[in-house]
Design a protein around this motif. Structure first.
Motif, PDB file in Angstrom:
ATOM      1  N   ILE A   5       0.855  -1.185   0.000  1.00  0.00           N
ATOM      2  CA  ILE A   5       0.000   0.000   0.000  1.00  0.00           C
ATOM      3  C   ILE A   5       0.891   1.234   0.000  1.00  0.00           C
ATOM      4  CG2 ILE A   5      -1.685   1.331   1.323  1.00  0.00           C
ATOM      5  CD1 ILE A   5      -2.740  -1.360   2.372  1.00  0.00           C
ATOM      6  N   GLY A   6       0.731   2.057  -0.977  1.00  0.00           N
ATOM      7  CA  GLY A   6       1.486   3.295  -1.058  1.00  0.00           C
ATOM      8  C   GLY A   6       2.856   3.130  -1.691  1.00  0.00           C
ATOM      9  N   GLY A   7       3.349   1.931  -1.834  1.00  0.00           N
ATOM     10  CA  GLY A   7       4.667   1.697  -2.408  1.00  0.00           C
ATOM     11  C   GLY A   7       5.416   0.651  -1.609  1.00  0.00           C
ATOM     12  N   ARG A   8       6.550   0.239  -2.141  1.00  0.00           N
ATOM     13  CA  ARG A   8       7.329  -0.797  -1.462  1.00  0.00           C
ATOM     14  C   ARG A   8       8.276  -0.236  -0.420  1.00  0.00           C
ATOM     15  NH1 ARG A   8       9.384  -2.821  -6.554  1.00  0.00           N
ATOM     16  NH2 ARG A   8       7.525  -2.269  -7.661  1.00  0.00           N
ATOM     17  N   THR A   9       8.564   1.036  -0.480  1.00  0.00           N
ATOM     18  CA  THR A   9       9.443   1.667   0.497  1.00  0.00           C
ATOM     19  C   THR A   9       8.731   2.867   1.095  1.00  0.00           C
ATOM     20  OG1 THR A   9      10.450   3.186  -1.083  1.00  0.00           O
ATOM     21  CG2 THR A   9      11.479   1.004  -0.867  1.00  0.00           C
ATOM     22  N   ILE A  10       9.273   3.372   2.170  1.00  0.00           N
ATOM     23  CA  ILE A  10       8.682   4.558   2.802  1.00  0.00           C
ATOM     24  C   ILE A  10       8.757   5.747   1.849  1.00  0.00           C
ATOM     25  CG2 ILE A  10       8.956   6.206   4.694  1.00  0.00           C
ATOM     26  CD1 ILE A  10       9.772   3.820   6.441  1.00  0.00           C
ATOM     27  N   ALA A  11       9.869   5.851   1.132  1.00  0.00           N
ATOM     28  CA  ALA A  11      10.013   6.955   0.176  1.00  0.00           C
ATOM     29  C   ALA A  11       8.944   6.881  -0.906  1.00  0.00           C
ATOM     30  CB  ALA A  11      11.412   6.926  -0.441  1.00  0.00           C
ATOM     31  N   GLU A  12       8.678   5.671  -1.427  1.00  0.00           N
ATOM     32  CA  GLU A  12       7.637   5.512  -2.440  1.00  0.00           C
ATOM     33  C   GLU A  12       6.264   5.837  -1.864  1.00  0.00           C
ATOM     34  OE1 GLU A  12       7.722   1.672  -4.287  1.00  0.00           O
ATOM     35  OE2 GLU A  12       9.804   1.886  -4.915  1.00  0.00           O
ATOM     36  N   ALA A  13       6.029   5.408  -0.630  1.00  0.00           N
ATOM     37  CA  ALA A  13       4.736   5.680  -0.004  1.00  0.00           C
ATOM     38  C   ALA A  13       4.527   7.177   0.163  1.00  0.00           C
ATOM     39  CB  ALA A  13       4.645   4.983   1.350  1.00  0.00           C
ATOM     40  N   LYS A  14       5.579   7.882   0.613  1.00  0.00           N
ATOM     41  CA  LYS A  14       5.464   9.331   0.768  1.00  0.00           C
ATOM     42  C   LYS A  14       5.218  10.012  -0.575  1.00  0.00           C
ATOM     43  CE  LYS A  14       8.178   9.961   4.954  1.00  0.00           C
ATOM     44  NZ  LYS A  14       9.405  10.544   5.541  1.00  0.00           N
ATOM     45  N   ALA A  15       5.830   9.482  -1.611  1.00  0.00           N
ATOM     46  CA  ALA A  15       5.660  10.076  -2.936  1.00  0.00           C
ATOM     47  C   ALA A  15       4.273   9.798  -3.504  1.00  0.00           C
ATOM     48  CB  ALA A  15       6.732   9.551  -3.887  1.00  0.00           C
ATOM     49  N   LEU A  17       1.373   8.849  -1.656  1.00  0.00           N
ATOM     50  CA  LEU A  17       0.250   9.108  -0.763  1.00  0.00           C
ATOM     51  C   LEU A  17      -0.306  10.503  -1.020  1.00  0.00           C
ATOM     52  CD1 LEU A  17      -1.137   7.606   1.606  1.00  0.00           C
ATOM     53  CD2 LEU A  17       0.287   8.943   3.136  1.00  0.00           C
ATOM     54  N   THR A  18      -1.587  10.579  -1.293  1.00  0.00           N
ATOM     55  CA  THR A  18      -2.202  11.887  -1.532  1.00  0.00           C
ATOM     56  C   THR A  18      -2.520  12.554  -0.205  1.00  0.00           C
ATOM     57  OG1 THR A  18      -4.471  11.072  -1.554  1.00  0.00           O
ATOM     58  CG2 THR A  18      -3.249  11.007  -3.660  1.00  0.00           C
ATOM     59  N   TYR A  19      -2.797  13.839  -0.273  1.00  0.00           N
ATOM     60  CA  TYR A  19      -3.135  14.608   0.921  1.00  0.00           C
ATOM     61  C   TYR A  19      -4.407  14.058   1.576  1.00  0.00           C
ATOM     62  CZ  TYR A  19      -4.257  18.599   3.888  1.00  0.00           C
ATOM     63  OH  TYR A  19      -4.562  19.392   4.956  1.00  0.00           O
ATOM     64  N   ASN A  20      -5.406  13.721   0.763  1.00  0.00           N
ATOM     65  CA  ASN A  20      -6.664  13.182   1.298  1.00  0.00           C
ATOM     66  C   ASN A  20      -6.451  11.822   1.969  1.00  0.00           C
ATOM     67  OD1 ASN A  20      -8.238  15.359   0.608  1.00  0.00           O
ATOM     68  ND2 ASN A  20      -8.726  14.553  -1.423  1.00  0.00           N
ATOM     69  N   GLU A  21      -5.572  10.978   1.375  1.00  0.00           N
ATOM     70  CA  GLU A  21      -5.268   9.687   1.995  1.00  0.00           C
ATOM     71  C   GLU A  21      -4.569   9.886   3.335  1.00  0.00           C
ATOM     72  OE1 GLU A  21      -4.605   6.603  -1.702  1.00  0.00           O
ATOM     73  OE2 GLU A  21      -3.014   8.060  -1.254  1.00  0.00           O
ATOM     74  N   ALA A  22      -3.662  10.840   3.391  1.00  0.00           N
ATOM     75  CA  ALA A  22      -2.964  11.131   4.648  1.00  0.00           C
ATOM     76  C   ALA A  22      -3.954  11.594   5.715  1.00  0.00           C
ATOM     77  CB  ALA A  22      -1.879  12.182   4.422  1.00  0.00           C
ATOM     78  N   LEU A  23      -4.904  12.440   5.324  1.00  0.00           N
ATOM     79  CA  LEU A  23      -5.932  12.885   6.277  1.00  0.00           C
ATOM     80  C   LEU A  23      -6.780  11.713   6.762  1.00  0.00           C
ATOM     81  CD1 LEU A  23      -7.161  16.257   4.718  1.00  0.00           C
ATOM     82  CD2 LEU A  23      -5.696  15.929   6.715  1.00  0.00           C
ATOM     83  N   SER A  24      -7.094  10.791   5.853  1.00  0.00           N
ATOM     84  CA  SER A  24      -7.884   9.617   6.236  1.00  0.00           C
ATOM     85  C   SER A  24      -7.123   8.758   7.238  1.00  0.00           C
ATOM     86  CB  SER A  24      -8.231   8.786   5.003  1.00  0.00           C
ATOM     87  OG  SER A  24      -9.053   9.502   4.143  1.00  0.00           O
TER      88      SER A  24
END
Length: 92
Positions: A5-15, A17-24
């Motif tokens: 979910i969001g990518g295989r690494t934290i960097a990919e996930a941060k790249a 992840l949308t703002y709305n997903e982060a709020l959720s």
């Protein structure tokens, strides 16, 4: 990341992840607590221990079975006389 979910690494996930997903996710964490599985297990075992204790007549609370975390409690400050007595007690 969990199941990709969001990518295989934290960097990919941060790249990715949308703002709305982060709020959720923030709303989910506020409602359900930490995503840390270890902390959830500790709370579950503490709840089980509290129930068993109370069923068998104990007076323990839920917090009695949780590990102490965070800053340690402040200790009383020692006076100069206390320090002097300590030094005298280890005198050879």
């Amino acid at each position: 990341m969990l199941n990709g979910i969001g990518g295989r690494t934290i960097a990919e996930a941060k790249a990715n992840l949308t703002y709305n997903e982060a709020l959720s996710w923030m709303a989910y964490v506020e409602q359900n607590g930490s995503l840390n599985v270890g902390l959830k297990l500790e709370k579950g075992f503490a709840l089980l221990a509290t129930i068993l204790n109370n069923v068998h007549g104990g007076k323990a609370s839920f917090d009695d079975f949780l590990p102490q975390r965070g800053e340690p409690e402040e200790e009383a400050e020692a006076s100069p006389q206390d320090l002097f007595r300590l030094l005298q007690s280890v005198k050879r």
